[in-house]
Design a protein around this motif. Structure first.
Motif, PDB file in Angstrom:
ATOM      1  N   VAL A   5      -3.673  24.071  -2.156  1.00 56.00           N
ATOM      2  CA  VAL A   5      -4.260  25.368  -2.465  1.00 56.00           C
ATOM      3  C   VAL A   5      -5.283  25.754  -1.409  1.00 56.00           C
ATOM      4  N   ALA A   6      -5.302  27.026  -1.035  1.00 61.19           N
ATOM      5  CA  ALA A   6      -6.352  27.567  -0.167  1.00 61.19           C
ATOM      6  C   ALA A   6      -7.068  28.685  -0.908  1.00 61.19           C
ATOM      7  N   ILE A   7      -8.407  28.668  -0.819  1.00 68.01           N
ATOM      8  CA  ILE A   7      -9.228  29.743  -1.362  1.00 68.01           C
ATOM      9  C   ILE A   7      -9.924  30.421  -0.186  1.00 68.01           C
ATOM     10  N   CYS A   8      -9.744  31.721  -0.073  1.00 64.85           N
ATOM     11  CA  CYS A   8     -10.353  32.455   1.040  1.00 64.85           C
ATOM     12  C   CYS A   8     -11.174  33.613   0.486  1.00 64.85           C
ATOM     13  N   ASP A   9     -12.493  33.493   0.646  1.00 69.07           N
ATOM     14  CA  ASP A   9     -13.414  34.518   0.144  1.00 69.07           C
ATOM     15  C   ASP A   9     -14.689  34.430   0.971  1.00 69.07           C
ATOM     16  N   ASP A  10     -15.295  35.559   1.244  1.00 62.14           N
ATOM     17  CA  ASP A  10     -16.505  35.533   2.063  1.00 62.14           C
ATOM     18  C   ASP A  10     -17.770  35.265   1.240  1.00 62.14           C
ATOM     19  N   GLU A  11     -17.614  35.066  -0.065  1.00 58.57           N
ATOM     20  CA  GLU A  11     -18.754  34.752  -0.921  1.00 58.57           C
ATOM     21  C   GLU A  11     -18.625  33.333  -1.470  1.00 58.57           C
ATOM     22  N   ASN A  12     -19.636  32.492  -1.201  1.00 59.70           N
ATOM     23  CA  ASN A  12     -19.601  31.097  -1.636  1.00 59.70           C
ATOM     24  C   ASN A  12     -19.468  30.961  -3.145  1.00 59.70           C
ATOM     25  N   ARG A  13     -20.139  31.821  -3.887  1.00 58.18           N
ATOM     26  CA  ARG A  13     -20.108  31.690  -5.345  1.00 58.18           C
ATOM     27  C   ARG A  13     -18.712  31.966  -5.905  1.00 58.18           C
ATOM     28  N   GLU A  14     -17.960  32.842  -5.244  1.00 61.31           N
ATOM     29  CA  GLU A  14     -16.597  33.114  -5.707  1.00 61.31           C
ATOM     30  C   GLU A  14     -15.674  31.938  -5.405  1.00 61.31           C
ATOM     31  N   ILE A  15     -15.854  31.340  -4.240  1.00 64.83           N
ATOM     32  CA  ILE A  15     -15.074  30.139  -3.909  1.00 64.83           C
ATOM     33  C   ILE A  15     -15.370  29.031  -4.912  1.00 64.83           C
ATOM     34  N   ILE A  35      -7.532  21.178  -2.332  1.00 65.36           N
ATOM     35  CA  ILE A  35      -8.128  22.504  -2.151  1.00 65.36           C
ATOM     36  C   ILE A  35      -8.839  22.605  -0.809  1.00 65.36           C
ATOM     37  N   ASP A  36      -8.456  23.614  -0.026  1.00 65.72           N
ATOM     38  CA  ASP A  36      -9.164  23.952   1.215  1.00 65.72           C
ATOM     39  C   ASP A  36      -9.888  25.276   1.000  1.00 65.72           C
ATOM     40  N   GLU A  37     -11.067  25.380   1.601  1.00 68.41           N
ATOM     41  CA  GLU A  37     -11.874  26.589   1.448  1.00 68.41           C
ATOM     42  C   GLU A  37     -12.078  27.270   2.796  1.00 68.41           C
ATOM     43  N   TYR A  38     -12.006  28.603   2.784  1.00 66.81           N
ATOM     44  CA  TYR A  38     -12.199  29.400   3.995  1.00 66.81           C
ATOM     45  C   TYR A  38     -13.133  30.561   3.685  1.00 66.81           C
ATOM     46  N   LYS A  39     -14.090  30.777   4.583  1.00 68.87           N
ATOM     47  CA  LYS A  39     -15.068  31.855   4.402  1.00 68.87           C
ATOM     48  C   LYS A  39     -14.619  33.172   5.039  1.00 68.87           C
ATOM     49  N   SER A  40     -13.537  33.135   5.791  1.00 64.62           N
ATOM     50  CA  SER A  40     -13.050  34.365   6.420  1.00 64.62           C
ATOM     51  C   SER A  40     -11.548  34.296   6.600  1.00 64.62           C
ATOM     52  N   GLY A  41     -10.928  35.473   6.650  1.00 65.52           N
ATOM     53  CA  GLY A  41      -9.500  35.530   6.902  1.00 65.52           C
ATOM     54  C   GLY A  41      -9.138  34.988   8.270  1.00 65.52           C
ATOM     55  N   LYS A  42     -10.028  35.183   9.236  1.00 67.86           N
ATOM     56  CA  LYS A  42      -9.787  34.697  10.593  1.00 67.86           C
ATOM     57  C   LYS A  42      -9.663  33.184  10.620  1.00 67.86           C
ATOM     58  N   ASP A  43     -10.536  32.489   9.885  1.00 68.76           N
ATOM     59  CA  ASP A  43     -10.478  31.023   9.849  1.00 68.76           C
ATOM     60  C   ASP A  43      -9.181  30.533   9.228  1.00 68.76           C
ATOM     61  N   LEU A  44      -8.750  31.187   8.147  1.00 70.78           N
ATOM     62  CA  LEU A  44      -7.494  30.792   7.511  1.00 70.78           C
ATOM     63  C   LEU A  44      -6.319  31.046   8.437  1.00 70.78           C
TER      64      LEU A  44
END
Length: 244
Positions: A5-15, A35-44
């Motif tokens: 699973v990947a979660i991509c959201d620019d808000e830490n609390r939403e991730i 689970i992998d986490e990404y703070k931006s679409g560019k990183d993903l």
């Protein structure tokens, strides 16, 4: 059963919130998630370059730079048609746009566990059904998932190092393996070997021409004398089944 699973959201609390929902679902239903986490679409986008990397993507629709919709389009263009995409947004008006990238669902914030649980149950059921219809191959030390229906042919590329050439409707792949192993793995599907060193998918045979098979991508595959009677019989049964 483990799901990537990947979660991509620019808000830490939403991730953190989506992670907590996944962990709760994990505990209740004994399903495991990597689970992998990404703070931006560019990183993903930098890491998601081959199909099959993830089973599920949770994408925030509105992010600086590359939006969730931008990422979804990039993923579908890899192409990766099997990953399940779930959009997350404060704005339900984006829902219509999500249909254009074959999203599995669209969740409006705030996300509550009961709705999340229902979504995950249906989503995992679909993934498990789909896993019976894909194969995963090793390409340059990465795992690539290929829908079986999209495979046109598999042939030995180099017998010395066990490399196979997979021709699909979307791309060509070179992966490690033995043709004999693939023949066993695909035995229950519509694959035959018209001559030594190649498997072809009967779903992609356009017609039989003398001692050749003409595939729907234009490839012409010779039929060995040993296999000619068998291939013609199989193809004839397929035509009868298709039209009668």
């Amino acid at each position: 059963m483990v799901f990537n699973v990947a979660i991509c959201d620019d808000e830490n609390r939403e991730i953190a919130h989506i992670r907590s929902l996944l962990e709760k679902y994990d505990m209740e239903y004994e399903v495991s998630f990597n689970i992998d986490e990404y703070k931006s679409g560019k990183d993903l986008a930098k890491t998601y370059i081959t199909a099959g990397k993830y089973d599920i993507l949770f994408l925030d629709v509105e992010m600086p730079g590359k939006s969730g919709l931008d990422i979804a389009r990039s993923v579908r263009n890899i192409p990766d048609s099997t990953v399940k995409i779930v959009f997350i947004s404060n704005y339900p008006e984006y829902m219509q746009d999500s249909f254009n990238v074959q999203a599995f669902n669209y969740l409006t914030k705030p996300i509550y566990y009961n709705a999340f649980c229902n979504l995950m149950t249906g989503l995992i059921s679909q993934i498990n059904e789909g896993r019976d219809n894909i194969i995963v191959i090793d390409v340059d030390n990465s795992s690539v998932a290929i829908p079986i229906k999209d495979i046109i042919s598999i042939k030995t590329s180099s017998a010395n190092n066990g490399t196979l050439h997979y021709t699909t409707t979307n791309n060509d792949y070179f992966g490690k393996g033995l043709l004999s192993d693939e023949e066993k793995r695909l035995k229950a599907h519509s694959f035959v070997s018209p001559y030594r060193g190649i498997l072809i998918n009967l779903l992609h045979v356009h017609f039989v021409k003398q001692k050749e098979l003409v595939l729907d991508n234009g490839d012409i595959i010779p039929i060995s004398r040993r296999q000619e009677k068998n291939i013609r019989a199989i193809f004839s049964r397929g035509i009868l089944t298709l039209y009668h």
